[in-house]
Design a protein around this motif. Structure first.
Motif, PDB file in Angstrom:
ATOM      1  N   ASP B  69       0.914  -1.283  -0.022  1.00 45.82           N
ATOM      2  CA  ASP B  69       0.038   0.017   0.067  1.00 45.82           C
ATOM      3  C   ASP B  69       1.058   1.200  -0.204  1.00 45.82           C
ATOM      4  O   ASP B  69       2.122   1.420   0.302  1.00 45.82           O
ATOM      5  N   SER B  73      -1.251   4.953   4.798  1.00 48.84           N
ATOM      6  CA  SER B  73      -2.824   4.328   4.486  1.00 48.84           C
ATOM      7  C   SER B  73      -3.037   3.246   5.765  1.00 48.84           C
ATOM      8  O   SER B  73      -3.984   2.704   5.472  1.00 48.84           O
ATOM      9  N   LYS B 205      -3.540  -6.139  -1.554  1.00 47.58           N
ATOM     10  CA  LYS B 205      -3.461  -4.790  -2.099  1.00 47.58           C
ATOM     11  C   LYS B 205      -4.491  -3.743  -1.450  1.00 47.58           C
ATOM     12  O   LYS B 205      -5.616  -4.166  -1.539  1.00 47.58           O
TER      13      LYS B 205
END
Lengths: 850, 350
Positions: B69, B73, B205
């Motif tokens: 990532d 985040s 992801k």
């Protein structure tokens, strides 16, 4: 964008290239030659490959289409330049230049079309239909001729099939199956959806249905002539029709009339000569006297000449006659009809028939037939010899008697037209309206009653239906016809036309006519004079007087007795032969009467009418068909054949109208005709009655081996069973559907989860909602969670039952049923009532519930 | 908030339970573990419910997770929240609850594993444990370090042991690694070879947080700083280990489910777009993950749904696709479609 398998791409491109080049070939076949076809095929392949490549590139659709059209325009211009300028023809020769131009033009055309279609289809999924439609249209165009039922049409295909020993229809079906399969494969490759299996099954069922329908209903038979033998092979001399009438029938049927008288002759050659009369009349009249002898050998083309010559529609009858005597035309009716038109024109306009045609007629007559035999008394001998020559007579029309009627003459006289007007040489169809108003002047478009009809007395009303197998230019019916009405054609592929006729047919025996007066008192003197016009040659009068003088004195004043006397004299004196030629003579009748006394019906009829008219008996020649009453047998069907064309003299008897008094020569030099084929008569009769032919007897027995019959029988049985099978299948489908819907109400234990869930899926499938391929059960219920939340409970239960441990507790059936009814309520809200109705009626909706 | 400092007030330590938790011996207990994790982490990390599920699933399946990532985040927050959930109920050993290793190019293997140090007082060498000696290890930006360090880390992950100076030291049973890597800014990185990627059960992801979740994060920042929810029940190390055992033995795997999984792997090996298909090890690793996910969805059986949801996470980093193939996920979806369909059809079969 499409992670497709490379193999699939290559395969589908290959299939597509093949199909497209086939389509290009099909379109170009009739239009261009080798170069164009080669160019088309190459261009199609290249266009498919390039289209595939370019559609995967990042070029814009508009740019691709624009590029293709620019290329197209460029190629067309270049191909035009090649032929327009001189450089390339000089370099490659004119043929080479033309070849290059054609190559370019067709290549560009096909390339642009295929490329554009491919690119469109690849970029916009829905436009695949366009490509497929173009392809199928191209392939179908090959068989465009089939629309008239000409199934053997791409002759290169059926010729090949026949040469290999296959039935062309089977080959065509095979071609259809292959192309349908190709299209289906293309579609499946395109969609890559696992659900295509059911579509394929449906396709298969449709194909089966089509083949069964073809087997059961049969294919349209376009050429009735061929399978009925209407077309006799060329070179086979047509049958002299009068063999029966003049010979066998004559003495028998006209035995009533007994009278004879010497008279004038050569009425008939006049018509033959009439063909060239306007120009050739002068000189031939000089030869006329001598022509009595030379006429036989000389005027081989009598019939053809007569057709052309005296024109008018009369020649249709001539044609019927003539073709029977002229060897050239194989089909009497056709020959008559076609010749009639020529003759009509030329006759009315007084223009001689075109030399080529009369030549043709004569040469045919001369070449196709052996030189006339010398007159021989040994008629029996000759007849026996000629009996071996069985000739085929093709049917022209089918007459169905709706009322029973036995003609007193033992023969049916089907009058089509009458010749009553004397033109100085012979009798022709009336050009004056007041003459012969009992004859129709054309086909009825609606019910039509003639102005003049025979009186009822001595006649009986006979209803008939006539179906014509070949074109006639005037309707006919049993003599005394007064009302014509168009009828529905029972089988347009066989019959050209059908109509109803009512006739007041003669029932009065000839014997009862003695002592009756002749002529119609209602006629004006002028009209009566027209029916009495005859050649001025004094020999006629002299001959008539001579005959009258042989009569018993008591009878001499009786006009009908005179009629019969002259008839009998002619019967006795004249010799029937279709080989007689009197065309060259100025008065062919005289040429015959005072010449070799040989002639056929037209000659005889002229002789009789001229002799009667000199005696003041109003008479005319009726023409049409003559069918022996024996041929009818017990059936009510009368088949009119090409050999039945006839002309006969008629006398007007007061109170009875026109009465046929036929001349039946006792001596006949022609071979007798073949016996009638009763089976064929019945078959045609059935057909004209719109009834199926006898199933035991297929229409073309000579072409079918027993195996084929059996196969056909089986196919027919299968076809008959097909609706029931279909019904059974339908009932089965509905049965399964309802079973699946109702069984949850009774299920208990572990299976309850499955059947309840299945019922829920069925409901959703009826509304057109189904799980997608590869979607998990839970995924589906999650997708439906918004509209059908109760599905989740059922899904979980069924999954637990299937995937859970064995010692899992059984689901609560009541809970399941409750959930199911909740699902039903939720589904009901999903779609409008009509959509749900469609789903409920769809027998295969449950197949989608997977 | 390190635990190994001496002089800690044990009585008041929030990390030590004072009442004996009931033993976890059925699925309900395991479900309770899941719920406790969920509640605590969701409070700390907003808008990342999916990633939280995956991480819990991996923890219960005894696998490691690779998060891919962008910076900032919430990867680290997530890992720390996870560590915060755990209570070390074996405080005697050297293993702590949570450690974070920030990988850099100049890191050495001993920085990860620990090293032996000479003590001049005792004239002996003693072992100073590295950061891997923890229950939960956050390996930040694992692709930034040299392969030497990576392999040391990966050995620990695979074997749950560390070898220093020829002496092998056991790590804890509950050794769980959350590694992260940054998909951007790849200059000077050492991408993990596929053999090492194979050690990770999941590669996740993460995507950008949705707008509403982001608003909520901003609004709740104050509360999170104030450690709200700190009193929510935690999970002991033993409970996690017990839950793992319970899940592995009590969540039923139907033979058809195993068939489906194997068929998917077979399809990946057969697909021309794939150079190297799914390994057998990945299938072995996948089974507990499927079971854990089934439990987390309140099922006591594994369903096709679990396979559909996890196959991308399990297989996508293990497949090597041919050049030019853009999306591994699409390939996987194609390979999974047919086995999943036949598994789904099972429901209507007798």
């Amino acid at each position: 964008m499409k992670p497709e398998n490379k193999l699939v791409i290559v395969f589908s491109t290959l299939v597509r290239a093949f199909a497209m080049s086939l389509g290009a070939l099909a379109l170009g076949w009739g239009v261009t030659m080798t170069e164009g076809l080669g160019a088309s095929v190459m261009a199609a392949v290249v266009a498919v490959v390039l289209g595939e490549l370019f559609s995967r590139s990042r070029m814009k659709l508009g740019a691709l289409l624009g590029g293709a059209s620019v290329l197209f325009a460029l190629s067309l211009t270049v191909s035009r330049v090649i032929t327009a300028t001189e450089v390339i023809p000089q370099w490659a020769g004119p043929a080479g230049a033309l070849m290059i131009a054609v190559f370019l033009r067709f290549g560009a055309l096909v390339f642009t079309g295929v490329f554009v279609l491919r690119v469109l289809a690849a970029r916009k999924r829905s436009l695949v239909a366009l490509e497929l439609a173009a392809l199928s249209a191209a392939i179908v165009s090959v068989f465009a001729t089939h629309r008239d039922g000409v199934l053997v049409r791409p002759l290169w295909l059926s010729d090949w099939a026949w040469s290999v020993g296959l039935e062309p229809v089977q080959v065509l079906l095979g071609v259809g199956v292959i192309s349908v399969t190709t299209l289906a494969v293309l579609l499946i490759v395109q969609s890559r959806n696992g659900r295509a299996v059911s579509a394929l099954i449906a396709l298969f069922a449709l194909g089966l249905l089509a083949i069964m329908t073809v087997n059961a209903v049969g294919l349209p038979a376009p050429q009735a002539e061929t399978d009925l033998g209407l077309l006799t092979p060329p070179g086979d001399p047509p049958n002299p029709s009068r063999a029966d009438a003049g010979n066998g029938g004559g003495p028998g049927d006209q035995g009533d009339a007994s009278e004879r008288e010497g008279g004038s002759d050569r009425s008939d050659a006049g018509e033959g000569e009439g063909g060239t009369s306007s120009d050739g009349g002068g000189d031939s009249s000089i030869e006329g006297g001598a022509g009595a002898q030379g006429g036989d050998g000389g005027d081989g083309g009598a019939s053809a000449g007569s057709d052309g010559g005296d024109g008018g529609s009369s020649s249709s009858l001539d044609g019927g006659d003539g073709s029977a005597s002229a060897s050239g035309s194989s089909d009497g009716g056709d020959g008559g009809a076609s010749a009639a038109q020529d003759g009509g024109d030329s006759g009315l306009s007084q223009v001689p028939i075109s030399p080529s045609q009369s030549d043709g007629g004569e040469s045919e007559g001369g070449a196709g037939r052996p030189p006339p035999r010398p007159p021989s008394d040994d008629l029996e001998n000759e007849r026996q010899q000629s009996q071996s020559q069985q000739q085929r007579q093709s049917p022209l029309a089918v007459l169905i008697l709706r009322d029973d009627y036995d003609p007193p003459a033992q023969a049916y006289y089907l009058r089509q037209i009458a010749w009553s007007q004397y033109n100085g040489t012979r009798l022709i169809p009336p050009t004056r309206m007041e003459l012969d108003r009992d004859i129709p002047r054309g086909y009825p478009t609606e019910a039509m009653t003639l102005e003049e009809r025979a009186p009822r007395a001595g006649r009986t009303l006979v209803h008939q239906t006539i179906a014509l197998l070949t074109e006639h230019n005037n309707p006919f019916g049993i003599e005394g016809a007064f009302r014509f009405e168009p009828a529905r054609n029972p089988n347009p592929s066989r019959f050209t036309r059908a109509y109803h006729v009512q006739s007041l047919a003669q029932t009065t025996p000839y014997r009862a006519l003695f002592g009756r007066r002749v002529g119609n008192p209602a006629w004006t003197p002028e009209l009566r004079a027209l029916y009495l016009q005859a050649p001025t040659d004094p020999r006629y009068r002299a001959l008539a007087d001579t005959i009258v003088r042989t009569m018993p004195a008591a009878r001499r004043a009786d006009p009908f007795a005179r009629v019969v006397a002259i008839k009998l004299w002619l019967d006795h004196e004249l010799i029937y032969t279709t080989r007689a030629r009197h065309m060259g003579a100025s008065d062919p009748t005289a040429d015959m009467l005072w010449g070799n006394k040989r002639g056929y019906c037209v000659h005889f009829a002229h002789a009789a009418v001229f002799l009667w008219r000199t005696l003041g008996i109003p008479s005319r020649i009726g023409s049409g068909y003559h069918v022996d009453a024996q041929n009818r047998g017990s059936a009510s069907t009368i088949i009119v054949r090409s050999g039945d064309g006839h002309a006969w003299p008629e006398v007007f008897v007061e109170g009875l109208g026109w009465v046929v008094v036929d001349i039946a020569a006792e001596r006949n030099e022609d071979p007798p005709g073949q016996p009638q084929d009763d089976d064929e008569r019945d078959r045609l009769g059935e057909m004209a009655r719109e009834q199926p032919a006898d199933p035991q007897e297929p229409p073309r027995p000579q072409q079918q081996t027993p195996q084929r019959n059996r196969a056909r029988e089986m196919a027919r049985a299968a076809a008959r069973a097909f609706p029931w099978v279909l019904l059974l299948v339908l009932a089965g489908l509905y049965g399964v559907k309802f079973w699946r819907r109702w069984i949850p109400s009774f299920a208990n234990g572990k299976p309850a989860a499955r059947v309840s869930y299945r019922a829920a899926l069925d409901m959703l499938a009826e509304a057109g909602i189904a799980r997608e391929y590869g979607e998990t059960r839970e995924g589906f219920s999650r997708r439906m969670a918004g509209s059908v939340p109760s599905l989740k409970a059922l899904t979980d239960e069924v999954q637990r039952a299937k995937l859970g441990a064995r010692d899992e507790s059984a689901p609560d059936a009541t809970e399941l049923r409750a959930a199911l009814s909740r699902v039903a309520g939720e589904v009901r809200k999903l779609k409008p009532w009509w959509r749900r109705l469609i789903g409920k009626l769809n027998p295969t909706s449950w197949l989608d519930a997977v | 908030m390190t635990m190994d400092t001496p002089g800690v007030d044990f009585e008041n330590s929030p990390h030590i339970t004072h009442t004996l938790a009931p033993a976890i011996n059925d699925l309900n207990g395991a479900w309770g573990v899941v719920e406790r994790f969920r509640n605590r982490i969701r409070l700390a990390v907003r808008g990342r419910d999916e990633a939280i599920e995956i991480v819990i699933c991996a923890l219960l399946a005894d696998g490691h997770v690779l998060l891919e990532d962008y910076p900032g985040s919430g990867k680290t927050t997530l890992a720390k929240a996870l560590g915060d959930c755990l209570i070390d109920d074996k405080p005697d050993d050297i293993i702590v609850t949570f450690r974070r290793i920030q990988f850099t190019p100049d890191l050495l293997p001993s920085d990860v594993t620990g090293t032996t140090i000479f003590d001049p007082n005792t004239h002996r060498f003693f072992f100073r444990s590295g950061p891997v000696f923890a229950h939960i290890v956050l390996a930040d930006e694992i692709n930034r370090t040299s392969p030497k360090v990576q392999s040391a880390m990966l050995e620990a992950m695979a074997e749950k042991q560390v070898t220093v100076d020829n002496r092998t030291r056991k790590l804890d049973e509950l050794f769980f690694v959350i590694a992260t890597q940054n998909p951007l800014d790849l200059a000077g990185t050492f991408p993990l070879p596929s053999a090492q990627l194979d050690r990770f059960l999941f590669k996740v992801k993460m995507t950008h947080v949705a707008r509403d979740a982001e608003l909520e994060i901003l609004a709740s920042a104050q509360a999170r700083r104030a450690n709200t929810g700190n009193d929510l029940p935690r999970v002991t190390r033993t409970e996690v280990c017990d839950a793992r055992r319970v899940i592995e033995t009590q969540v039923h795997v139907a033979p058809q489910v195993r068939e489906c999984l194997v068929d998917i792997a077979q399809n990946t090996r057969r697909d021309p777009r794939v150079l190297q298909g799914a390994s057998t090890r990945s299938l072995v690793l996948a089974m507990p993950a499927l079971q854990a996910r089934a439990l987390m969805n309140q099922r006591n059986y594994v369903s096709g749904e679990d396979i559909a949801a996890l196959s991308g996470l399990i297989f996508s980093h293990r497949l090597e696709v041919a050049p030019g193939v853009e999306s591994v996920d699409a390939v996987l979806a194609d390979c999974a479609r047919e086995p999943l369909e036949s598994l789904a059809r099972l429901a209507l079969k007798r």
